[in-house]
Design a protein around this motif. Sequence first.
Motif, PDB file in Angstrom:
ATOM      1  N   CYS A  96      -6.736   1.358   0.018  1.00 19.07           N
ATOM      2  CA  CYS A  96      -5.909   0.312  -0.570  1.00 19.07           C
ATOM      3  C   CYS A  96      -5.584  -0.709   0.519  1.00 19.07           C
ATOM      4  CB  CYS A  96      -4.649   0.866  -1.209  1.00 19.07           C
ATOM      5  SG  CYS A  96      -3.502   1.690  -0.089  1.00 19.07           S
ATOM      6  N   ALA A  97      -5.332  -1.914   0.086  1.00 20.52           N
ATOM      7  CA  ALA A  97      -5.047  -3.002   1.015  1.00 20.52           C
ATOM      8  C   ALA A  97      -4.167  -4.015   0.305  1.00 20.52           C
ATOM      9  CB  ALA A  97      -6.340  -3.646   1.495  1.00 20.52           C
ATOM     10  N   VAL A  98      -3.444  -4.790   1.080  1.00 17.97           N
ATOM     11  CA  VAL A  98      -2.505  -5.751   0.504  1.00 17.97           C
ATOM     12  C   VAL A  98      -2.829  -7.163   0.986  1.00 17.97           C
ATOM     13  CG1 VAL A  98      -0.783  -5.514   2.339  1.00 17.97           C
ATOM     14  CG2 VAL A  98      -0.051  -6.159   0.037  1.00 17.97           C
ATOM     15  N   ARG A  99      -2.636  -8.135   0.102  1.00 21.80           N
ATOM     16  CA  ARG A  99      -2.826  -9.545   0.443  1.00 21.80           C
ATOM     17  C   ARG A  99      -1.659 -10.330  -0.125  1.00 21.80           C
ATOM     18  NH1 ARG A  99      -4.399 -12.582  -4.062  1.00 21.80           N
ATOM     19  NH2 ARG A  99      -5.134 -11.339  -5.825  1.00 21.80           N
ATOM     20  N   ALA A 100      -1.363 -11.446   0.508  1.00 22.80           N
ATOM     21  CA  ALA A 100      -0.434 -12.397  -0.100  1.00 22.80           C
ATOM     22  C   ALA A 100      -1.127 -13.037  -1.302  1.00 22.80           C
ATOM     23  CB  ALA A 100      -0.026 -13.459   0.908  1.00 22.80           C
ATOM     24  N   MET A 101      -0.359 -13.425  -2.317  1.00 23.85           N
ATOM     25  CA  MET A 101      -0.985 -13.964  -3.536  1.00 23.85           C
ATOM     26  C   MET A 101      -1.634 -15.318  -3.308  1.00 23.85           C
ATOM     27  SD  MET A 101       0.973 -12.764  -6.943  1.00 23.85           S
ATOM     28  CE  MET A 101       2.514 -13.612  -6.636  1.00 23.85           C
ATOM     29  N   THR A 102      -1.320 -15.964  -2.203  1.00 28.42           N
ATOM     30  CA  THR A 102      -1.880 -17.285  -1.912  1.00 28.42           C
ATOM     31  C   THR A 102      -3.241 -17.207  -1.226  1.00 28.42           C
ATOM     32  OG1 THR A 102      -0.636 -17.266   0.154  1.00 28.42           O
ATOM     33  CG2 THR A 102       0.380 -18.367  -1.736  1.00 28.42           C
ATOM     34  N   THR A 103      -3.722 -16.033  -0.964  1.00 21.75           N
ATOM     35  CA  THR A 103      -4.993 -15.864  -0.260  1.00 21.75           C
ATOM     36  C   THR A 103      -5.757 -14.688  -0.840  1.00 21.75           C
ATOM     37  OG1 THR A 103      -5.988 -15.430   1.909  1.00 21.75           O
ATOM     38  CG2 THR A 103      -3.853 -14.433   1.488  1.00 21.75           C
ATOM     39  N   MET A 104      -7.060 -14.641  -0.573  1.00 19.49           N
ATOM     40  CA  MET A 104      -7.853 -13.471  -0.939  1.00 19.49           C
ATOM     41  C   MET A 104      -8.134 -12.593   0.275  1.00 19.49           C
ATOM     42  SD  MET A 104      -8.094 -13.283  -4.096  1.00 19.49           S
ATOM     43  CE  MET A 104      -9.223 -11.894  -4.123  1.00 19.49           C
ATOM     44  N   LYS A 105      -7.482 -12.871   1.373  1.00 19.66           N
ATOM     45  CA  LYS A 105      -7.668 -12.097   2.589  1.00 19.66           C
ATOM     46  C   LYS A 105      -6.673 -10.929   2.599  1.00 19.66           C
ATOM     47  CE  LYS A 105      -7.724 -12.511   7.642  1.00 19.66           C
ATOM     48  NZ  LYS A 105      -6.693 -11.513   7.922  1.00 19.66           N
ATOM     49  N   TYR A 106      -7.185  -9.737   2.746  1.00 18.61           N
ATOM     50  CA  TYR A 106      -6.334  -8.541   2.780  1.00 18.61           C
ATOM     51  C   TYR A 106      -5.961  -8.253   4.224  1.00 18.61           C
ATOM     52  CZ  TYR A 106      -7.702  -7.894  -2.057  1.00 18.61           C
ATOM     53  OH  TYR A 106      -7.899  -8.064  -3.408  1.00 18.61           O
ATOM     54  N   ASP A 107      -4.670  -8.211   4.477  1.00 21.25           N
ATOM     55  CA  ASP A 107      -4.201  -8.140   5.861  1.00 21.25           C
ATOM     56  C   ASP A 107      -3.824  -6.732   6.312  1.00 21.25           C
ATOM     57  OD1 ASP A 107      -2.553 -11.262   5.324  1.00 21.25           O
ATOM     58  OD2 ASP A 107      -4.355 -10.878   6.516  1.00 21.25           O
ATOM     59  N   TYR A 108      -3.450  -5.893   5.384  1.00 16.86           N
ATOM     60  CA  TYR A 108      -2.993  -4.545   5.747  1.00 16.86           C
ATOM     61  C   TYR A 108      -3.795  -3.526   4.946  1.00 16.86           C
ATOM     62  CZ  TYR A 108       0.898  -7.168   7.660  1.00 16.86           C
ATOM     63  OH  TYR A 108       1.666  -8.056   8.370  1.00 16.86           O
ATOM     64  N   TRP A 109      -4.111  -2.430   5.635  1.00 14.61           N
ATOM     65  CA  TRP A 109      -4.979  -1.423   5.052  1.00 14.61           C
ATOM     66  C   TRP A 109      -4.385  -0.034   5.203  1.00 14.61           C
ATOM     67  CZ3 TRP A 109      -9.728  -2.628   2.789  1.00 14.61           C
ATOM     68  CH2 TRP A 109     -10.114  -3.969   2.908  1.00 14.61           C
ATOM     69  N   GLY A 110      -4.681   0.807   4.215  1.00 16.13           N
ATOM     70  CA  GLY A 110      -4.369   2.216   4.358  1.00 16.13           C
ATOM     71  C   GLY A 110      -5.458   2.929   5.127  1.00 16.13           C
ATOM     72  N   GLN A 111      -5.259   4.230   5.305  1.00 12.45           N
ATOM     73  CA  GLN A 111      -6.188   5.006   6.115  1.00 12.45           C
ATOM     74  C   GLN A 111      -7.397   5.487   5.325  1.00 12.45           C
ATOM     75  OE1 GLN A 111      -3.530   6.226   4.694  1.00 12.45           O
ATOM     76  NE2 GLN A 111      -4.085   8.234   3.876  1.00 12.45           N
ATOM     77  N   GLY A 112      -7.327   5.392   4.016  1.00 10.48           N
ATOM     78  CA  GLY A 112      -8.445   5.797   3.171  1.00 10.48           C
ATOM     79  C   GLY A 112      -8.301   7.221   2.664  1.00 10.48           C
ATOM     80  N   THR A 113      -8.894   7.464   1.507  1.00  8.41           N
ATOM     81  CA  THR A 113      -8.917   8.810   0.941  1.00  8.41           C
ATOM     82  C   THR A 113     -10.319   9.070   0.391  1.00  8.41           C
ATOM     83  OG1 THR A 113      -7.803  10.350  -0.580  1.00  8.41           O
ATOM     84  CG2 THR A 113      -8.050   8.072  -1.348  1.00  8.41           C
ATOM     85  N   GLN A 114     -10.848  10.230   0.704  1.00  9.73           N
ATOM     86  CA  GLN A 114     -12.221  10.559   0.325  1.00  9.73           C
ATOM     87  C   GLN A 114     -12.271  11.012  -1.127  1.00  9.73           C
ATOM     88  OE1 GLN A 114     -15.279  10.553   2.235  1.00  9.73           O
ATOM     89  NE2 GLN A 114     -16.141  10.921   0.191  1.00  9.73           N
ATOM     90  N   VAL A 115     -13.204  10.428  -1.861  1.00  6.75           N
ATOM     91  CA  VAL A 115     -13.503  10.873  -3.222  1.00  6.75           C
ATOM     92  C   VAL A 115     -14.964  11.308  -3.244  1.00  6.75           C
ATOM     93  CG1 VAL A 115     -13.772  10.160  -5.622  1.00  6.75           C
ATOM     94  CG2 VAL A 115     -11.782   9.396  -4.304  1.00  6.75           C
ATOM     95  N   THR A 116     -15.185  12.549  -3.634  1.00  6.24           N
ATOM     96  CA  THR A 116     -16.530  13.085  -3.696  1.00  6.24           C
ATOM     97  C   THR A 116     -16.794  13.566  -5.113  1.00  6.24           C
ATOM     98  OG1 THR A 116     -16.421  13.798  -1.389  1.00  6.24           O
ATOM     99  CG2 THR A 116     -18.140  14.781  -2.765  1.00  6.24           C
ATOM    100  N   VAL A 117     -17.878  13.046  -5.700  1.00  4.32           N
ATOM    101  CA  VAL A 117     -18.256  13.426  -7.057  1.00  4.32           C
ATOM    102  C   VAL A 117     -19.512  14.285  -6.961  1.00  4.32           C
ATOM    103  CG1 VAL A 117     -18.798  12.632  -9.367  1.00  4.32           C
ATOM    104  CG2 VAL A 117     -17.313  11.257  -7.891  1.00  4.32           C
ATOM    105  N   SER A 118     -19.408  15.491  -7.427  1.00  3.23           N
ATOM    106  CA  SER A 118     -20.555  16.403  -7.368  1.00  3.23           C
ATOM    107  C   SER A 118     -21.365  16.289  -8.656  1.00  3.23           C
ATOM    108  CB  SER A 118     -20.077  17.845  -7.178  1.00  3.23           C
ATOM    109  OG  SER A 118     -19.307  18.259  -8.285  1.00  3.23           O
ATOM    110  N   SER A 119     -22.672  16.266  -8.474  1.00  2.69           N
ATOM    111  CA  SER A 119     -23.549  16.098  -9.644  1.00  2.69           C
ATOM    112  C   SER A 119     -24.088  17.439 -10.130  1.00  2.69           C
ATOM    113  CB  SER A 119     -24.699  15.169  -9.289  1.00  2.69           C
ATOM    114  OG  SER A 119     -25.387  15.662  -8.177  1.00  2.69           O
TER     115      SER A 119
END
Length: 119
Positions: A96-119
Motif C-alpha cells: 500500500c502507498a499514499v499520495r496527496a490528491m493533487t498528484t499521482m506520485k505516491y510518497d509513502y509506502w508500506g513494507q509489503g505483504t506476500q500473497v501466494t496463490v497455489s494452482s
Amino acid sequence: QVQLVESGGGLVQAGGSLRVSCAASGRTWNRYAMGWFRQAPGKERELVADIRWSDGITSYGDSVKGRFTISRDNAKNTVYLQMDSLTAAYTAVYYCAVRAMTTMKYDYWGQGTQVTVSS
C-alpha cells in the motif's frame, strides 16, 4: 511520521479469496488517496487499485477489474483490498502507498505483504 502497515497476506488456493489490509497513521487523511500495488518476481510494480479517503472514489487497473475491490474504513484509518477468484498470476508482494490528491506520485509506502496463490 507516516506509517503504513500491511497485513493479511498468505497462501490461498486458486479460485479462493483473500483480503489484505493497510493501517495508516501519521496524517489527517482526508486530502490523500491510498493505492494498492503488486510486484511479482521479475516484474515491475503495478498499481492495482486506488481510493480517495474523503469521498471513496476508486479506480482499478485493467488486470483486476471485476476481481478486486478496494475500500476504506475512515474510523480505523484502514484501507482494504478484497481479492476474489484468485489465480496463480496474482501471486506477488502487495504494497500500500499514499499520495496527496493533487498528484499521482505516491510518497509513502508500506513494507509489503506476500500473497501466494497455489494452482
